[in-house]
Design a protein around this motif. Structure first.
Motif: not given
Ligand SMILES: CC(C)[C@H](C(=O)O)[C@@H](O)C(=O)O
Ligand code: SF4
Length: 421
Positions: A14, A24, A26, A149, A151, A153
């Motif tokens: 990320a 969260i 990305t 990309e 997202w 968790k």
């Protein structure tokens, strides 16, 4: 404070200094994998108004689930996929190459430090070679095609320590069935499961794949074995890629650490219709079976076929039993043929199928009729998984499957071996 494997690798992917569980983020994965569901994903991709996959070199498509096509509908689906990957310039393996998860590992497409997302629930398999790999949905894959990309968790991390020595004919499959039986089908829900302990140093990459593959069945987001000499030796034989491994910090914080001593473990069997209804084989021995399947992304590798042949020891398949052998990949198929295993199975009365998922998902190549009982080396046994909702499916190791095939009943392979000796 130290970080777990998931926290370290997701921070890296990320582009952040550090991340916390629950955050969260990305991420930009290194590889996206899909299979026969690619045509359905392509439709969603069209709906979000995109024409071109942004970074086609980061994706792979492998046809494996219903191969070769079992109906005109499946054939059309495959045809659409072939056209799509050609147009988009996506790396593609057509029918016959093997089950997606086996092919990704054999081709060296996943390795230490990689982030892989796959539109299949058993994508956690690649943690066996040190990747962070997780299953995603079809619409997520379409979004990944569009942007490169996605997202995620950050999961909490669970450490499972495996210690002790396995007795003869007790395998990695028995270990993970036992673990799932103890923790339950939601025992690792959305967690990153790190496997450690003294047993790990004696486990081959295929053994580790059995465990990471089935970690999905206790809800794990991903599963991980820290890459060691065994991992690097395995990969060196398959790819000249260089990897940047990621390891958890020694003082990482885990939600929990659970220890298993496997020294006295008996062969384990998951009873229908739940993957976590696991019992030692002595509790179900004697149960009659109609069909035995050895294969799938869980247990369709060369050492599985060798083990099955060893347990069968030249005995024929029992009368009234159908035995299906489904090598997980073309490579496994060829190796098994060269070693004489396929001929041996066929001579015993088994039916050797093409590489692929085979009957695992109940779509073709050997579905069960109502009232029938199956025993498979696969990873799921819910109602209707291998055909009729009124059939029963037991799960076990290749040794357990082979013993059932030659006796027609669920049988402890160790007892069979004793009798043979
Ligand atoms: C068809 C596919 C999406 C599915 C999965 O996600 O796991 C299959 O591989 C399975 O094992 O049920
Ligand atoms: S072999 Fe079975 S579990 Fe594995 S990907 Fe295919 S259908 Fe899913």
């Amino acid at each position: 404070m130290g970080k777990t494997f998931a926290e370290k690798i997701l921070a890296q992917k990320a582009g952040l200094a550090a991340v916390e569980p629950g955050q969260i983020v990305t991420v930009r994965p290194d590889l996206g994998m899909s299979h026969d569901n690619t045509a359905a994903i392509a439709k969603l991709f069209g709906k979000i108004g995109r024409k071109r996959v942004k970074e086609p070199e980061k994706f792979v498509v492998i046809l494996d689930h219903v191969v070769p096509a079992a109906s005109v509908e499946y054939a059309e689906n495959h045809k659409e996929i072939r056209e799509f990957v050609r147009e988009q310039g996506i790396r593609f393996y057509d029918v016959g190459r093997g089950v997606c998860h086996q092919v990704v590992v054999e081709e060296g497409l996943a390795g230490p430090g990689d982030l892989v997302l796959g539109a299949d629930s058993h994508t956690p398999t690649y943690g066996a070679v040190g990747a962070f790999s997780a299953g995603i949905g079809r619409s997520e894959m379409a979004a990944l095609w569009a942007t490169g990309e996605l997202w995620l968790k950050v999961p909490t991390s669970l450490r499972i320590e495996l210690d002790g020595t396995l007795s003869e004919l007790v395998t990695a499959k028995d270990v993970i069935l036992h673990v799932i039986g103890k923790l339950g089908a939601d025992g690792a829900l959305y967690q990153s499961v790190e496997f450690t302990g003294s047993l790990v140093a004696r486990m081959t990459v295929p053994d580790r794949m059995v465990i990471t593959n089935m970690a999905a069945e206790m809800g794990a987001k991903n599963a991980f074995f820290a890459p060691d000499e065994i991992t690097f030796g395995y990969l060196a034989a398959r790819t000249d890629r260089t990897f940047t491994p990621v390891y958890p910090d020694p003082d990482a914080r885990y939600q929990d650490t659970i220890r298993f001593d496997v020294s006295r473990l008996e062969p384990q069997v998951a009873c229908p219709p739940d993957v976590d209804h696991v019992v030692p084989i002595s509790q179900v021995a004697g149960k009659r079976v109609d069909q035995v399947v050895i294969g799938t992304c869980t247990n369709g590798r060369i050492d599985d076929l060798r083990l099955a042949a060893e347990v069968m020891a030249g005995q024929p398949v029992a009368e009234g039993v159908r035995m299906l052998i489904v090598p997980a990949s073309r490579e496994v198929w060829i190796q098994a043929a060269e070693e004489g295993l396929l001929a041996l199975f066929a001579e015993a009365g088994a039916l050797v199928l093409n590489p692929g998922c085979g009957p695992c998902l109940g779509a073709h190549e050997g579905v069960l009729a109502p009232g029938e009982v199956g025993l498979a080396t696969s990873n799921r046994n819910f109602k209707g998984r291998m055909g009729s909702p009124d059939a029963e499916l037991y799960l076990g190791s290749p040794a357990v499957a082979a013993a059932a095939a030659v006796t027609g009943r669920i049988t402890d392979p160790r007892r069979l071996l004793e009798e043979e000796r």
